[in-house]
Design a protein around this motif. Structure first.
Motif, PDB file in Angstrom:
ATOM      1  N   GLN A  36       8.923   2.112   6.600  1.00 25.81           N
ATOM      2  CA  GLN A  36       8.949   1.293   5.390  1.00 25.81           C
ATOM      3  C   GLN A  36       7.608   0.599   5.146  1.00 25.81           C
ATOM      4  O   GLN A  36       7.151   0.505   4.013  1.00 25.81           O
ATOM      5  N   LYS A  37       6.988   0.117   6.210  1.00 25.89           N
ATOM      6  CA  LYS A  37       5.703  -0.570   6.057  1.00 25.89           C
ATOM      7  C   LYS A  37       4.634   0.362   5.504  1.00 25.89           C
ATOM      8  O   LYS A  37       3.842  -0.027   4.641  1.00 25.89           O
ATOM      9  N   ARG A  38       4.620   1.596   6.005  1.00 27.84           N
ATOM     10  CA  ARG A  38       3.604   2.549   5.525  1.00 27.84           C
ATOM     11  C   ARG A  38       3.804   2.871   4.048  1.00 27.84           C
ATOM     12  O   ARG A  38       2.848   2.815   3.262  1.00 27.84           O
ATOM     13  N   ILE A  39       5.031   3.192   3.676  1.00 30.57           N
ATOM     14  CA  ILE A  39       5.310   3.521   2.272  1.00 30.57           C
ATOM     15  C   ILE A  39       5.100   2.292   1.392  1.00 30.57           C
ATOM     16  O   ILE A  39       4.547   2.386   0.284  1.00 30.57           O
ATOM     17  N   TYR A  40       5.530   1.143   1.889  1.00 31.11           N
ATOM     18  CA  TYR A  40       5.395  -0.098   1.117  1.00 31.11           C
ATOM     19  C   TYR A  40       3.927  -0.386   0.814  1.00 31.11           C
ATOM     20  O   TYR A  40       3.567  -0.715  -0.330  1.00 31.11           O
ATOM     21  N   PHE A  41       3.057  -0.263   1.803  1.00 27.85           N
ATOM     22  CA  PHE A  41       1.639  -0.520   1.583  1.00 27.85           C
ATOM     23  C   PHE A  41       1.068   0.435   0.542  1.00 27.85           C
ATOM     24  O   PHE A  41       0.329   0.012  -0.359  1.00 27.85           O
ATOM     25  N   LEU A  42       1.402   1.709   0.641  1.00 31.81           N
ATOM     26  CA  LEU A  42       0.912   2.682  -0.339  1.00 31.81           C
ATOM     27  C   LEU A  42       1.389   2.344  -1.746  1.00 31.81           C
ATOM     28  O   LEU A  42       0.654   2.512  -2.725  1.00 31.81           O
ATOM     29  N   LEU A  43       2.628   1.856  -1.872  1.00 25.54           N
ATOM     30  CA  LEU A  43       3.183   1.534  -3.183  1.00 25.54           C
ATOM     31  C   LEU A  43       2.632   0.231  -3.753  1.00 25.54           C
ATOM     32  O   LEU A  43       2.714   0.004  -4.962  1.00 25.54           O
ATOM     33  N   CYS A  44       2.086  -0.621  -2.902  1.00 28.49           N
ATOM     34  CA  CYS A  44       1.476  -1.861  -3.389  1.00 28.49           C
ATOM     35  C   CYS A  44       0.109  -1.616  -4.032  1.00 28.49           C
ATOM     36  O   CYS A  44      -0.314  -2.364  -4.924  1.00 28.49           O
ATOM     37  N   LEU A  45      -0.590  -0.573  -3.588  1.00 29.18           N
ATOM     38  CA  LEU A  45      -1.948  -0.320  -4.084  1.00 29.18           C
ATOM     39  C   LEU A  45      -2.012  -0.064  -5.600  1.00 29.18           C
ATOM     40  O   LEU A  45      -2.957  -0.507  -6.255  1.00 29.18           O
ATOM     41  N   PRO A  46      -1.041   0.647  -6.215  1.00 26.35           N
ATOM     42  CA  PRO A  46      -1.106   0.834  -7.669  1.00 26.35           C
ATOM     43  C   PRO A  46      -1.066  -0.476  -8.453  1.00 26.35           C
ATOM     44  O   PRO A  46      -1.467  -0.506  -9.622  1.00 26.35           O
ATOM     45  N   ALA A  47      -0.583  -1.560  -7.834  1.00 30.13           N
ATOM     46  CA  ALA A  47      -0.593  -2.862  -8.515  1.00 30.13           C
ATOM     47  C   ALA A  47      -2.024  -3.279  -8.843  1.00 30.13           C
ATOM     48  O   ALA A  47      -2.278  -3.919  -9.872  1.00 30.13           O
ATOM     49  N   ILE A  48      -2.973  -2.915  -7.984  1.00 34.76           N
ATOM     50  CA  ILE A  48      -4.384  -3.219  -8.240  1.00 34.76           C
ATOM     51  C   ILE A  48      -4.847  -2.497  -9.493  1.00 34.76           C
ATOM     52  O   ILE A  48      -5.514  -3.069 -10.357  1.00 34.76           O
ATOM     53  N   LEU A  49      -4.483  -1.221  -9.594  1.00 35.66           N
ATOM     54  CA  LEU A  49      -4.862  -0.416 -10.755  1.00 35.66           C
ATOM     55  C   LEU A  49      -4.288  -0.993 -12.048  1.00 35.66           C
ATOM     56  O   LEU A  49      -4.980  -1.081 -13.071  1.00 35.66           O
TER      57      LEU A  49
END
Length: 511
Positions: free
Chosen positions: A17-30
């Motif tokens: 969950q942590k790995r997927i969660y981190f990847l999914l947080c990055l588009p928030a920057i975009l």
């Protein structure tokens, strides 16, 4: 039993969950890039009318002794007019402008003369962008429920990059604005869908923290937007530079799974179990298929037996107390959104260095969200919501007693207001979720989101009122937020309370 039980077995927030969660947080920057880019793309620099004896290549700086002779003095804002010129003792509107390139470089305002009598176009550009965000939250939200989170995420991402490139080569204002409106709609498809996937795979007790940290990534993107703008002084290059990073996220197709909750809702049990087993393997947990079937039986039954007709958000208005609470919540969403985006887009109007103001406006969001992590489960939702909105309102209203040339105190008041309203905005997500009965919770949040977008559509037009009187936008935002904070005192506390399931329980909730 149900998927919540599966999450507990896998680990509330395990390695997978942590790995997927981190990847999914990055588009928030975009998405932050696109939502805040107009601050610099449509930035209005200082300008003056071109004097009769000046050539077209004249620079902004002139001998100050010429100002009283050629430019009328604005006694309200205490500066010489940027839109009028004195010719033969008559005051006339400018026909040609000379812009100050020292702060913003080359913006759309300079290219298309979006100033003075055309200033409303700047507000319209921002308003239509947020109108796109509102449409996107409706359209992409429904599509993701129907066709899956993952597919809609990638469709939105491709549209976002394409529209971003088209905006960078737009030949005139309206085609640029239309492309930006499409970008606005796709931020809902990218950010909100990623947000939903991230929160759907963590346990209920971890969701407030997971949701808040995801918002912090948005704040990082907020500040990075200014970094791009500082080093890229041409709006077309800036638009392109903020859009192309989206291509990096196309590789997510091979890394991001579909939402297990969505697969279960569509009775795609085999695919759901495959993803659960993949997560279990990475988290080093052993779960047999038989155990999974037992845990997921309630999810399967809900899919096979949808039950009676669903309630709608309109049913709220049949219950007096529930109706009153809903109207207050709708207003709070409107107040938080109009103030948040109003302050975010007005950093150019506060005085001083606009880039520093902008970075500070994003930076204060980090302690605002950290504050929520610490106090929400200690002080309760109501105290935090009311307190933050009242503090924001009072801070913004303090601009009434601050002199226009005291830039530090004006910026300080705006930043305190931004910090407080960001905390209030983060709280209202959780507070309103817990106020609505389960049968109309999603519909209620959809109505809240619509009210919020109405606020962000109106915010640019309020910011334009600084042309009439510099502190006026801050005063309006302060009044609206203060009213919202006071009205929130009428809402019941939800911390550690059993949440209402039916409309009848919602009506009696908090008594």
């Amino acid at each position: 039993m149900g998927y919540e039980e599966v999450i507990h077995v896998l680990g509330d927030f395990g390695r997978y969950q942590k790995r997927i969660y981190f990847l999914l947080c990055l588009p928030a920057i975009l998405c932050a890039f696109h939502k805040l880019a107009n601050v610099f793309l449509i930035a209005e620099p200082h300008q003056r009318c071109r004097l009769p004896f000046e050539t077209k290549d004249a620079t902004y700086s002139i001998n100050e002794t010429l100002f009283p002779e050629y430019y009328p003095y604005d006694t309200i804002n205490k500066k010489y007019s940027e839109c009028e010129i004195i010719i033969d003792n008559k005051t006339e509107k400018c026909t040609e402008y000379i812009y100050d390139h020292s702060v913003y470089g080359y913006t759309t305002v300079i290219e298309w003369d979006l100033t003075c009598s055309k200033t409303y176009l700047v507000a319209t550009g921002n308003a239509l962008f947020m109108f796109g965000v509102m449409l996107g939250s409706i359209i992409f939200g429904q599509l993701s429920d129907r066709y899956g989170r993952k597919l809609i995420f990638f469709i939105s991402l491709i549209l976002q990059v394409t529209a971003g490139i088209l905006a960078s080569v737009a030949p005139e204002f309206w085609s640029f604005t239309f492309a930006r409106m499409i970008i606005g709609s796709t931020t809902s498809g990218v950010f909100l869908v990623a947000y939903v996937i991230a929160l759907e795979m963590v346990s209920a007790n971890k969701r407030p923290i997971a949701g808040t940290v995801c918002q912090m990534f948005f704040s990082v993107g907020y500040m990075l937007t200014a970094v791009f703008a500082i080093y890229i002084d041409n709006w077309r290059t800036l638009q392109l530079a903020l859009s192309l990073p989206g291509l990096c996220f196309l590789c997510y197709w091979w890394f991001i799974p579909e939402s297990v909750r969505w697969l279960l809702s569509k009775n795609r049990l085999v695919e759901a179990k495959e993803l659960i087993q993949r997560a279990a393997k990475e988290n080093r947990v052993h779960v047999t298929d038989n155990v999974l079937d037992e845990m997921l039986i309630s999810e399967i039954e809900k899919t096979d037996n949808p039950g009676k007709k669903e309630s709608t958000v309109l049913d709220i208005f049949k219950y007096p107390k529930l109706r009153r609470r809903a109207l207050i919540i709708f207003f709070d969403w409107f107040a938080c959104n109009i103030t948040y985006y109003g302050l975010s887009w007005s950093t150019n109007n506060l005085g001083g260095n606009p880039y520093i103001n902008f970075v500070l406006s994003g930076l204060v969001e980090i302690p605002a969200y950290a504050f929520l992590i610490v106090v929400l489960n200690r002080w309760g939702r109501k105290r935090v919501q009311c307190g933050c909105m009242i503090v924001a309102g009072m801070a913004l209203l303090s601009s009434l007693i601050i002199s226009a040339d005291q830039y530090f105190f004006i910026v300080l008041a705006a930043m305190v207001g931004k910090l407080a309203v960001t905390s209030a905005y983060g709280t209202i997500y959780i507070f309103s979720t817990e106020q609505f009965p389960t049968v109309i919770r999603n519909a209620g949040l959809g109505a809240c989101s619509t009210c919020a977008r109405v606020g962000s559509v109106l915010a640019p037009y309020i910011n334009v009122l600084n042309k009439i009187w510099q502190p006026l936008p801050l005063v309006i935002f302060g009044i609206i937020t203060l009213i919202g904070g006071v009205l929130s005192l009428l809402l019941p506390e939800t911390l550690n309370k059993k949440l209402p399931e039916t409309m009848e329980e919602g009506e009696s909730f908090g008594q």
